[in-house]
Design an enzyme around this catalytic site. Structure first.
Site, PDB file in Angstrom:
ATOM      1  CG  HIS A   1      -6.291   4.895  -1.461  1.00  0.00           C
ATOM      2  ND1 HIS A   1      -5.172   4.407  -0.840  1.00  0.00           N
ATOM      3  CD2 HIS A   1      -6.239   4.436  -2.744  1.00  0.00           C
ATOM      4  CE1 HIS A   1      -4.463   3.691  -1.701  1.00  0.00           C
ATOM      5  NE2 HIS A   1      -5.091   3.694  -2.865  1.00  0.00           N
ATOM      6  N   GLY A   2      -9.072   5.589   1.684  1.00  0.00           N
ATOM      7  CA  GLY A   2      -9.751   6.295   2.775  1.00  0.00           C
ATOM      8  C   GLY A   2     -11.161   5.810   2.999  1.00  0.00           C
TER       9      GLY A   2
ATOM     10  CG  ASP B   1      -1.948   1.010   1.300  1.00  0.00           C
ATOM     11  OD1 ASP B   1      -2.383   1.448   0.224  1.00  0.00           O
ATOM     12  OD2 ASP B   1      -2.372   1.383   2.413  1.00  0.00           O
ATOM     13  CG  HIS B   2      -0.304   4.925   0.010  1.00  0.00           C
ATOM     14  ND1 HIS B   2      -0.635   5.901  -0.896  1.00  0.00           N
ATOM     15  CD2 HIS B   2      -1.452   4.588   0.645  1.00  0.00           C
ATOM     16  CE1 HIS B   2      -1.936   6.145  -0.810  1.00  0.00           C
ATOM     17  NE2 HIS B   2      -2.449   5.355   0.100  1.00  0.00           N
TER      18      HIS B   2
ATOM     19  CB  VAL C   1     -11.318  -0.577   5.063  1.00  0.00           C
ATOM     20  CG1 VAL C   1     -11.734  -0.330   6.513  1.00  0.00           C
ATOM     21  CG2 VAL C   1     -12.477  -0.293   4.119  1.00  0.00           C
TER      22      VAL C   1
HETATM   23  P1  13P Z   1      -8.518   4.570   5.983  1.00  0.00           P
HETATM   24  O1  13P Z   1      -7.496   4.373   7.052  1.00  0.00           O
HETATM   25  O2  13P Z   1      -9.096   5.937   6.002  1.00  0.00           O
HETATM   26  O3  13P Z   1      -9.557   3.503   6.003  1.00  0.00           O
HETATM   27  O4  13P Z   1      -7.759   4.477   4.589  1.00  0.00           O
HETATM   28  C1  13P Z   1      -7.165   3.265   4.199  1.00  0.00           C
HETATM   29  C2  13P Z   1      -6.403   3.419   2.930  1.00  0.00           C
HETATM   30  O5  13P Z   1      -6.762   4.148   2.050  1.00  0.00           O
HETATM   31  C3  13P Z   1      -5.190   2.605   2.765  1.00  0.00           C
HETATM   32  O6  13P Z   1      -4.449   3.006   1.675  1.00  0.00           O
END
Ligand code: 13P
Length: 287
Positions: free
Chosen positions: A207-208, A84-85, A230
């Protein structure tokens, strides 16, 4: 079954549902998510941030743990192990460690450099049968040291990156990592529609995912989002359940201090959160 995220996301796009990416932090997280996916017959993506990878002693440990757990728990649903990222260097480490999918977050580079590096990684991922997520426009807030201002993606830049042949594209549409502030104006569906118009049937990533209202999640899926991330929500439910256990003094009763008991309510709470999300995203029974 450890697989690339390509097929599961193409199916999700065509079937108008989304596959959840749930970030993992340790063995309990991984076990809870895998067992829930299997129970609900849902495909799943395990997300690993660079910080969480480091915490778990490195990507090789994570990869070995996930592969062994899939085997030992008899998990039959498709599972992608995804960085992730990722930084440029982190992507190479995960390729070497045996991940099945990576995200290269080149959103902070000038677009030319983002394109050049993404192109290079696509080639390697294709050779290895891995999936690759790219990002255009940054996701607001902070996650494990990755800070974004939250600017919306430029649809023309999205097209430029999508045309390179990435598997999936994360595009900022006003989404934020972590909890949303009271005055958050909501997702920019106008931007999402404009992006969709440019990128055609490229699976889009939201995301988010923590705290986005249900109606917005459903609308985003109807407009081409096929993967939703998530992280914070599982952390919050784990923390709340653990707090409840300790505040009730259960760790002081009998052998309640045994980590297998102490961590059990949190692990169950993660399962509940993952279940709710899979139901909302529509991935139940799609494995
Ligand atoms: P949240 O922590 O807001 O759920 O976002 C997760 C995310 O986008 C991981 O890349």
């Amino acid at each position: 079954m450890l697989v690339s995220a390509k097929e599961m996301l193409e199916k999700a796009r065509d079937g108008k549902y989304a596959v959840g990416q749930f970030n993992i932090n340790n063995l309990e997280w991984t076990k809870s998510i895998l067992l829930t996916a299997e129970e609900l017959k849902s495909p799943v993506i395990l997300g690993v941030s660079e910080g969480a990878g480091k915490y778990m002693t490195g990507f090789k440990t994570v990869s070995a743990m996930v592969k062994a757990m899939i085997e030992e728990l008899g998990i039959t649903v498709p599972v992608a192990l995804h960085l992730d990222h990722g930084t440029y260097e982190g992507c190479y480490k995960c390729i070497e460690a045996g991940f099945s999918s990576i995200m290269f977050d080149g959103s902070h580079y000038p677009i030319e450099e983002n394109v050049a590096k993404t192109k290079e990684l696509i080639k390697i991922c294709e050779e290895k049968g891995m999936s690759l997520e790219a990002e255009v426009g940054s996701i607001g807030g902070e996650e494990d040291g990755v800070v974004g201002l939250g600017e919306c993606a430029d649809p023309a830049e999205c097209k430029q990156v999508a045309d390179l042949g990435v598997t999936m594209l994360a595009a900022g549409i006003g989404n934020i990592h972590g909890q949303y502030p009271e005055n958050w104006p909501g997702l920019r569906f106008d931007v999402l529609e404009a992006i969709k118009k440019e990128v055609g049937d490229m699976p889009l990533v939201l995301h988010g995912g923590t705290g986005i209202p249900e109606d917005m999640i459903k609308k985003a899926i109807s407009l081409g989002v096929a993967k939703i991330n998530v992280n914070t929500e599982c952390q919050l439910s784990f923390a709340a359940a653990t707090r409840k256990y300790i505040e009730a003094g259960k760790d002081l009763q009998g052998k309640g201090f045994d980590p297998r008991k102490l961590l059990a309510p949190g692990a169950e709470a993660i399962k509940e959160t993952v279940k709710e999300k899979m139901e909302l995203f529509g991935s139940v029974g799609k494995a």
